[in-house]
Design a protein around this motif. Sequence first.
Motif, PDB file in Angstrom:
ATOM      1  N   UNK A  82      12.325 -33.808 -21.918  1.00  0.00           N
ATOM      2  CA  UNK A  82      13.245 -34.277 -20.882  1.00  0.00           C
ATOM      3  C   UNK A  82      12.669 -34.052 -19.486  1.00  0.00           C
ATOM      4  N   UNK A  83      11.819 -33.044 -19.325  1.00  0.00           N
ATOM      5  CA  UNK A  83      11.158 -32.846 -18.028  1.00  0.00           C
ATOM      6  C   UNK A  83      10.103 -33.925 -17.820  1.00  0.00           C
ATOM      7  N   UNK A  84       9.379 -34.262 -18.881  1.00  0.00           N
ATOM      8  CA  UNK A  84       8.448 -35.390 -18.802  1.00  0.00           C
ATOM      9  C   UNK A  84       9.180 -36.664 -18.388  1.00  0.00           C
ATOM     10  N   UNK A  85      10.338 -36.903 -19.004  1.00  0.00           N
ATOM     11  CA  UNK A  85      11.100 -38.108 -18.686  1.00  0.00           C
ATOM     12  C   UNK A  85      11.549 -38.096 -17.232  1.00  0.00           C
ATOM     13  N   UNK A  86      11.935 -36.931 -16.745  1.00  0.00           N
ATOM     14  CA  UNK A  86      12.394 -36.840 -15.353  1.00  0.00           C
ATOM     15  C   UNK A  86      11.284 -37.197 -14.383  1.00  0.00           C
ATOM     16  N   UNK A  87      10.134 -36.555 -14.508  1.00  0.00           N
ATOM     17  CA  UNK A  87       9.082 -36.798 -13.514  1.00  0.00           C
ATOM     18  C   UNK A  87       8.469 -38.184 -13.684  1.00  0.00           C
ATOM     19  N   UNK A  88       8.527 -38.746 -14.901  1.00  0.00           N
ATOM     20  CA  UNK A  88       8.077 -40.133 -15.075  1.00  0.00           C
ATOM     21  C   UNK A  88       8.999 -41.104 -14.362  1.00  0.00           C
ATOM     22  N   UNK A  89      10.258 -40.683 -14.118  1.00  0.00           N
ATOM     23  CA  UNK A  89      11.234 -41.496 -13.374  1.00  0.00           C
ATOM     24  C   UNK A  89      11.302 -41.099 -11.899  1.00  0.00           C
ATOM     25  N   UNK A 116      -3.651 -15.224 -32.806  1.00  0.00           N
ATOM     26  CA  UNK A 116      -5.097 -15.410 -32.982  1.00  0.00           C
ATOM     27  C   UNK A 116      -5.403 -16.783 -33.571  1.00  0.00           C
ATOM     28  N   UNK A 117      -4.670 -17.749 -33.118  1.00  0.00           N
ATOM     29  CA  UNK A 117      -4.737 -19.096 -33.684  1.00  0.00           C
ATOM     30  C   UNK A 117      -5.254 -20.067 -32.636  1.00  0.00           C
ATOM     31  N   UNK A 118      -6.431 -20.633 -32.878  1.00  0.00           N
ATOM     32  CA  UNK A 118      -7.005 -21.614 -31.955  1.00  0.00           C
ATOM     33  C   UNK A 118      -6.408 -22.986 -32.238  1.00  0.00           C
ATOM     34  N   UNK A 119      -5.941 -23.625 -31.193  1.00  0.00           N
ATOM     35  CA  UNK A 119      -5.293 -24.931 -31.342  1.00  0.00           C
ATOM     36  C   UNK A 119      -5.873 -25.936 -30.365  1.00  0.00           C
ATOM     37  N   UNK A 120      -5.666 -27.193 -30.681  1.00  0.00           N
ATOM     38  CA  UNK A 120      -6.033 -28.296 -29.800  1.00  0.00           C
ATOM     39  C   UNK A 120      -4.778 -28.803 -29.106  1.00  0.00           C
ATOM     40  N   UNK A 121      -4.850 -29.032 -27.795  1.00  0.00           N
ATOM     41  CA  UNK A 121      -3.692 -29.548 -27.079  1.00  0.00           C
ATOM     42  C   UNK A 121      -3.599 -31.064 -27.230  1.00  0.00           C
ATOM     43  N   UNK A 122      -2.455 -31.508 -27.692  1.00  0.00           N
ATOM     44  CA  UNK A 122      -2.066 -32.917 -27.604  1.00  0.00           C
ATOM     45  C   UNK A 122      -0.704 -32.908 -26.936  1.00  0.00           C
ATOM     46  N   UNK A 123      -0.659 -33.296 -25.668  1.00  0.00           N
ATOM     47  CA  UNK A 123       0.601 -33.238 -24.932  1.00  0.00           C
ATOM     48  C   UNK A 123       1.654 -34.128 -25.583  1.00  0.00           C
ATOM     49  N   UNK A 124       2.903 -33.689 -25.504  1.00  0.00           N
ATOM     50  CA  UNK A 124       4.011 -34.558 -25.891  1.00  0.00           C
ATOM     51  C   UNK A 124       3.910 -35.894 -25.159  1.00  0.00           C
ATOM     52  N   UNK A 125       4.389 -36.935 -25.792  1.00  0.00           N
ATOM     53  CA  UNK A 125       4.404 -38.245 -25.152  1.00  0.00           C
ATOM     54  C   UNK A 125       5.829 -38.780 -25.108  1.00  0.00           C
ATOM     55  N   UNK A 126       6.051 -39.688 -24.183  1.00  0.00           N
ATOM     56  CA  UNK A 126       7.332 -40.375 -24.051  1.00  0.00           C
ATOM     57  C   UNK A 126       7.067 -41.867 -23.985  1.00  0.00           C
ATOM     58  N   UNK A 127       8.118 -42.642 -24.093  1.00  0.00           N
ATOM     59  CA  UNK A 127       7.999 -44.099 -23.986  1.00  0.00           C
ATOM     60  C   UNK A 127       7.973 -44.469 -22.504  1.00  0.00           C
ATOM     61  N   UNK A 128       6.790 -44.753 -21.992  1.00  0.00           N
ATOM     62  CA  UNK A 128       6.624 -45.008 -20.558  1.00  0.00           C
ATOM     63  C   UNK A 128       7.174 -46.364 -20.137  1.00  0.00           C
ATOM     64  N   UNK A 129       7.453 -47.248 -21.097  1.00  0.00           N
ATOM     65  CA  UNK A 129       8.095 -48.509 -20.747  1.00  0.00           C
ATOM     66  C   UNK A 129       9.588 -48.350 -20.519  1.00  0.00           C
ATOM     67  N   UNK A 130      10.151 -47.265 -21.070  1.00  0.00           N
ATOM     68  CA  UNK A 130      11.566 -46.964 -20.863  1.00  0.00           C
ATOM     69  C   UNK A 130      11.739 -46.015 -19.678  1.00  0.00           C
ATOM     70  N   UNK A 131      11.013 -44.913 -19.696  1.00  0.00           N
ATOM     71  CA  UNK A 131      11.139 -43.899 -18.645  1.00  0.00           C
ATOM     72  C   UNK A 131      10.084 -44.184 -17.575  1.00  0.00           C
TER      73      UNK A 131
END
Length: 401
Positions: A312-319, A186-201
């Motif tokens: 790691x899934x974010x890193x994969x699809x960013x690559x 019963x906990x309302x939260x705000x989404x802030x997606x994980x981030x990665x270093x887009x200059x690397x990946x």
Amino acid sequence: METLAYPPAPVVARPATSQPPTDTLPRPARRRLLHLLWELRYSGAEVMVYDAKEYFESQGVYGSIVARGPEFGPYAPTLARAGYPVEHLPARRNLGSFIELYQYLRKHPADIVHLHLEGLFIWHCLAIRLAFPKARIVHTHHDVYFQYPPYLRLKRTFHRWLATKLGVRHVSIGESVQTVEREHFRNDTTIVYNWIDENEFRPPTPGQIAAARQEIGIAPDAFVVLTVGTCNDKKCHNEIFEAVARVKDQIPNLVFLHRGTGDNLPQERDYVKRLGIERHVLFLDYIDYLPKVFWASDGFIFSSHWEGLGNVILQAIACKVPVILYQGWGMNDFRPADPADTYGYWINPDTERFDEALLDLHARKQDGRIEDWREKAYAFYRRKFSAKKSLARMVEQYLGE
């Protein structure tokens, strides 16, 4: 209490995630941010704290870190070398431990405290609020906790309610975490997606693909599927090994590239030998530049049955790497709503195995259809996830009304 301090390394600006103020713009007010983490390991929360340092400082938010786990953790020196003040103040399950935390906080004032902990969460909230009556407290929920038994779920529901009454802002890293928090606690939260270093990946050039394979020791014509992750029971790596054993005769050039360490690594090596697939499995305990393993790969395979939101899934699809995932919490956050945008496979863990997905992805590489999926993987990343947007949203949590 153990403290690490290193002179900060020279910083190279990262235009995709960092926007330092220019001389023509007023500098924002300086705010002190304290991150409270558990053991400092090479995992999502710690790496995001590392990657965010420049951007946060450009917004006037200057961070320090306290590790609360029983061990300091192997990632502590990396964070210290980046310029973070890093200290180890182990938490214990007694009142004295939180009196000690309160006393530490009073000596080290902060305007914002970012909690990345699930264990002993409410006691941290109480100590922080007593020490800093006016500080902003942000708590990120980094995983899905649907597996809690009824009593513990009720207890944690109360803790989340009390934390909200104490002024804590709750953040989820994706839709799965947000749904579990709402429906189970019963906990309302705000989404802030994980981030990665887009200059690397980032998407590789053909030359970078060839160079990565050559450096790792993979043949140019090999069909490479990659996993990156800690070797533990949750990651279920044996399920990939078993699939490799079943399809290896149909895909003779198959290489399963395994990047990760952990308690289960010796058992995993032994299991690969028992299955007779040593020729098809390449263990990489360490690599100096992680994007290279993604650049060398034709597909990313992940055998966790649930996650919060896998970096790691974010890193994969960013690559531009297509995926083979299980259906479930966390993994479904990467599944496009429109089937026409599909760039991989979502396998039912109760009724399906990885075999057909491996065979079909190999066929797509053979006839060139994999290139369409590579483009769609990257397009999905760009459409839904953005380091710049996520960092800005987190700063809103720190400084906004």
